[in-house]
Design a protein around this motif. Structure first.
Motif, short mmCIF file in Angstrom:
data_model
loop_
_atom_site.label_atom_id
_atom_site.label_comp_id
_atom_site.label_asym_id
_atom_site.label_seq_id
_atom_site.Cartn_x
_atom_site.Cartn_y
_atom_site.Cartn_z
N ARG A 143 -18.70 16.74 -52.87
CA ARG A 143 -17.37 16.54 -53.43
C ARG A 143 -17.02 15.06 -53.56
O ARG A 143 -15.94 14.72 -54.04
CB ARG A 143 -16.33 17.27 -52.58
CG ARG A 143 -16.13 16.71 -51.20
CD ARG A 143 -15.12 17.53 -50.42
NE ARG A 143 -14.80 16.92 -49.17
CZ ARG A 143 -15.48 17.08 -48.04
NH1 ARG A 143 -16.54 17.86 -48.05
NH2 ARG A 143 -15.12 16.48 -46.95
N GLY A 144 -17.91 14.18 -53.15
CA GLY A 144 -17.66 12.74 -53.28
C GLY A 144 -16.67 12.25 -52.25
O GLY A 144 -16.73 12.62 -51.08
N ASN A 145 -15.72 11.43 -52.68
CA ASN A 145 -14.74 10.90 -51.74
C ASN A 145 -13.45 11.72 -51.73
O ASN A 145 -12.44 11.27 -51.23
CB ASN A 145 -14.44 9.43 -52.07
CG ASN A 145 -13.90 9.26 -53.47
OD1 ASN A 145 -13.81 10.21 -54.23
ND2 ASN A 145 -13.52 8.04 -53.81
N MET A 146 -13.50 12.94 -52.30
CA MET A 146 -12.32 13.82 -52.30
C MET A 146 -12.10 14.37 -50.88
O MET A 146 -13.05 14.73 -50.20
CB MET A 146 -12.52 14.98 -53.28
CG MET A 146 -11.31 15.88 -53.42
SD MET A 146 -11.61 17.34 -54.43
CE MET A 146 -12.07 16.64 -55.97
N LYS A 147 -10.86 14.41 -50.46
CA LYS A 147 -10.55 14.96 -49.14
C LYS A 147 -10.85 16.45 -49.10
O LYS A 147 -10.79 17.14 -50.12
CB LYS A 147 -9.08 14.74 -48.80
CG LYS A 147 -8.72 13.31 -48.52
CD LYS A 147 -7.26 13.23 -48.09
CE LYS A 147 -6.87 11.82 -47.77
NZ LYS A 147 -5.47 11.75 -47.35
N ILE A 158 -7.89 18.72 -50.25
CA ILE A 158 -7.70 18.76 -51.70
C ILE A 158 -8.74 19.66 -52.35
O ILE A 158 -8.43 20.44 -53.27
CB ILE A 158 -7.76 17.33 -52.29
CG1 ILE A 158 -6.69 16.43 -51.68
CG2 ILE A 158 -7.65 17.36 -53.81
CD1 ILE A 158 -5.27 16.91 -51.96
N HIS A 159 -9.98 19.56 -51.89
CA HIS A 159 -11.05 20.42 -52.42
C HIS A 159 -10.73 21.90 -52.17
O HIS A 159 -10.89 22.74 -53.06
CB HIS A 159 -12.38 20.05 -51.76
CG HIS A 159 -13.52 20.90 -52.20
ND1 HIS A 159 -14.08 20.81 -53.46
CD2 HIS A 159 -14.20 21.88 -51.56
CE1 HIS A 159 -15.06 21.69 -53.57
NE2 HIS A 159 -15.14 22.36 -52.43
N HIS A 165 -7.97 23.10 -54.50
CA HIS A 165 -8.48 23.34 -55.85
C HIS A 165 -9.24 24.66 -55.94
O HIS A 165 -9.08 25.41 -56.92
CB HIS A 165 -9.40 22.19 -56.29
CG HIS A 165 -8.67 20.93 -56.60
ND1 HIS A 165 -9.32 19.76 -56.89
CD2 HIS A 165 -7.36 20.64 -56.68
CE1 HIS A 165 -8.44 18.81 -57.14
NE2 HIS A 165 -7.23 19.32 -57.00
#
Length: 103
Positions: free
Chosen positions: A52-56, A59-60, A63
């Motif tokens: 998910r990269g730097n996404m918290k 938040i993931h 979504h």
């Protein structure tokens, strides 16, 4: 206080699995497709959790929850539209066949 002994308890005799199978046979579209879509989005969300990269994380998860709920609501809407189509547009109109004055 009256005691009504004429009530049928047949609905309590069925298990949850048999109720689900019977309901899925009656209304084929929304429940199985909605549940399958929900499961697919859940599995996809777990698969993409690590990338998910730097996404918290929160938040993931939000979504994925919104995507799964949107799929289920969409399946229910399409199923309702299909049942309305079957009920109102594919059935013959009774007033067209009974009177000769309308033809």
């Amino acid at each position: 206080m009256s005691n009504n002994t004429d009530l049928s308890l047949s609905s309590y005799d069925e298990g949850q699995g048999s109720k689900f199978i019977q309901k899925a046979k009656e209304t084929l579209f929304p429940p199985p497709i909605g549940m399958a879509g929900f499961a697919a989005i859940f599995v996809y969300g777990l698969h993409t959790l690590k990338s998910r990269g730097n996404m918290k994380m929160s938040i993931h998860l939000i979504h994925m929850r919104v995507a799964a709920q949107g799929f289920v609501v969409g399946a229910m809407t399409l199923g309702m539209g299909y049942s309305m189509y079957q009920e109102f547009w594919t059935k013959p109109k009774p007033w067209k066949s009974c009177c000769a004055c309308f033809s």
